[in-house]
Design an enzyme around this catalytic site. Structure first.
Site: not given
Lengths: 146, 409
Positions: B121, B198, B201, B224, B364
């Protein structure tokens, strides 16, 4: 499922321009080149203009995008060809007003096919698609007019 | 897991959009919020609102207890050793920028390497790009396999003894791929690099265990995973955070302030300059309680089932191309696709007219779009509140988009 709402957006003349874009490609004999993209969605336009003696003599566009952005680019090149630079800028302004749902001088220009894009103003998420080519043209003409 | 009950916790889902009951398939962009989280925010603002770490008064104590209580919930949620390792940030982007501007700027030398992948991302690309430019470091990309998964051989080939930072997403927001972070962290450490994850998600969908992964830093966002926007987390190993200088200076983060010199509070507060995101953290705590109640294993199993069903049904649509691994167990609950001849924006507009919310665009992830050789895609992403009926609506919507655009052509 009803398509009535969609028909306001995807008028047949828009889809016709999408399928058979006018002035698609790169103008070899250009003196103004503008690249613009819509960073939120990846739409991209490469606009080449030939501006001579204060007139948009020729215009071509290349790029990638949705039906609205590409048909709008096609219509934009069609209408600005042969116009004076100040007229082209005025058309960009009229188009912007049309997208924002603001009033504009209806009689000054024959907008022709461009009028079909009026429905886009009802779809806020798609206004940026429609205005991309016009912003590119405005930028290119202004750079020359200065 | 009873989806009807779960749906009823999310007030926003109970509405019509463009004359159709809403089907929300954009949770990878941001999830909806359950009533439990909304109530926690309401309770805080109606009864406890006060600044933290300074009040002698009762409200100040209550706010501090709730804020620090949320930190303990986060610690447990990702199995960190200590709350000293949990820093509240504005989101994943701020957390990754903090690592780049803090650890990265303080340790990187000219010629050092940072390794990321093509699927990242933008928030896990640009902080490293900027750092590499500033330091004269080299930013390297690990290539992907044909199906959009990462091979450990490719990772091994990219990481050298010059590599100082490896930063990779746990779960792809486009391909849905779940990356083998634990194995990658081992390769990074064997070469003397640190492992940054990261987890934006991942945290909403899979059990994240920072000790098991043995990662050095890990970032995720609250919004999220059922929490409000504007709150996120940076996890860092205590030894690294201890050595790292703060990047934001001001109130809250100081110990002693002199005219020319100041000293910092201890961990984690030295990284939380200014009045913190108190309500956001409390909302995140409530979201974690909610996720724990339902069970992340149940959520993951439900999403695998939905992804499998969605791929089976979507593949029946002629001209529809799915990106990423076909095996639903290799991916989280999202499917990215394109419908031939119909641009993803046009697909998304037709779906919206049918009350179905999906994402269209480059998500993104422009380098990944280039790798996939597309300019944009459409993405349907699922969460615990989605069911097979939602996917049936999506499929019907896509069929109508196809029909509509074939009519106009």
């Amino acid at each position: 499922m009803s398509f009535n709402n969609l028909d306001q957006l995807y008028r047949s003349v828009i889809m016709e321009h999408y399928k058979n874009p006018r002035n698609k490609g790169i103008l070899e004999e250009n003196n103004v080149t503008i690249d613009m993209n819509n960073p939120t969605c990846g739409d991209r336009i490469h606009l080449t203009l030939k501006l001579t003696d204060g007139i948009v003599e020729d215009a071509k566009f290349d790029g990638e995008g949705c039906s609205i952005s590409m048909s709008s680019a096609s219509m934009m090149t069609q209408i600005v060809k042969g116009k004076k630079l100040e007229e082209a800028l005025e058309l960009a302004d009229i188009f912007s007003k049309m997208m924002l749902g603001e009033e504009y001088d209806l009689d000054k220009y024959d907008l022709g096919d461009v009028e079909a894009l009026q429905g886009v103003s009802q779809f806020p998420a798609r206004i940026k698609c429609a205005t991309l080519a016009w912003k590119a043209m405005e930028k290119g003409v202004k750079s020359e007019a200065q | 897991m009873n989806i009807k009950d779960i749906k009823s916790y999310f007030p926003v889902l109970n509405q019509e959009v463009n004359g159709h009951p809403l089907v929300y398939l954009d949770s990878a962009a941001t999830s909806q919020k359950p009533i439990q989280v909304i109530e926690a925010l309401k309770k805080y603002y109606e009864f406890d609102n006060s600044n933290v770490h300074r009040g002698v008064h009762t409200l100040g104590n209550r706010a501090t207890d709730s804020y620090e209580g949320a930190r303990e919930k986060v610690r447990k949620f990702i199995n960190a050793r200590s709350t000293k390792e949990i820093i509240f940030t504005r989101g994943t982007t701020t957390a990754l920028n903090t690592v780049a501007a803090g650890y990265g700027r303080q340790t990187l030398q000219e010629g050092d390497e940072i390794v990321i992948t093509y699927m990242e991302h933008h928030s896990n690309i640009i902080p490293w790009q900027q750092l590499a430019k500033e330091k004269g470091a080299v930013l390297k990309y690990v290539d992907l396999q044909q199906d959009g998964t990462l091979s450990l051989d490719a990772v091994r080939a990219a990481i050298t003894n010059k590599t100082k930072i490896v930063s990779i997403m746990y779960v792809s927001n486009v391909l849905g791929t779940i990356n083998p972070i634990k194995d990658i962290a081992k390769i990074a450490h064997d070469n003397g690099a640190i492992m940054v994850v990261d987890a934006a998600q991942a945290a909403p969908h899979v059990k994240v265990d920072v000790q098991d992964l043995d990662c050095d830093f890990l970032a995720f966002s609250g919004h999220k995973m059922c929490a409000p926007t504007g709150i996120g987390v940076l996890y860092g190993k205590e030894a690294l955070l201890d050595k790292m200088e703060p990047i934001e200076f001001g109130g809250e983060m100081i110990d002693f302030v002199g005219l020319q010199e100041s000293t910092w509070k201890e961990l984690p507060w030295k990284f939380e300059g200014g009045t913190p995101i108190i309500a956001g953290a409390i909302g995140l705590g409530a979201a974690i309680d909610f996720l724990n109640e339902i069970g992340l294993d149940n959520i993951a199993a439900h999403e695998h089932k939905l992804a499998a069903y969605a791929m089976d049904e979507l593949e029946k649509i002629e001209g529809l191309q799915i990106f990423g691994p076909r095996d639903p167990m290799q991916r989280c609950g999202l499917v990215t696709f394109n419908l031939d001849d119909v641009h993803p924006h046009d697909v998304a507009t037709v779906l919206d007219m049918n009350g179905i919310a999906v994402r269209a665009g480059h998500h993104c992830a422009q380098p990944l779009m280039k790798w996939l050789q597309v300019t944009a895609t459409a993405r349907a992403s699922f969460y615990m509140y989605n069911d097979e009926a939602d996917i049936d609506r999506l499929v019907a919507g896509l069929r109508s988009a196809k029909e509509y655009f074939s009519d106009v052509f």
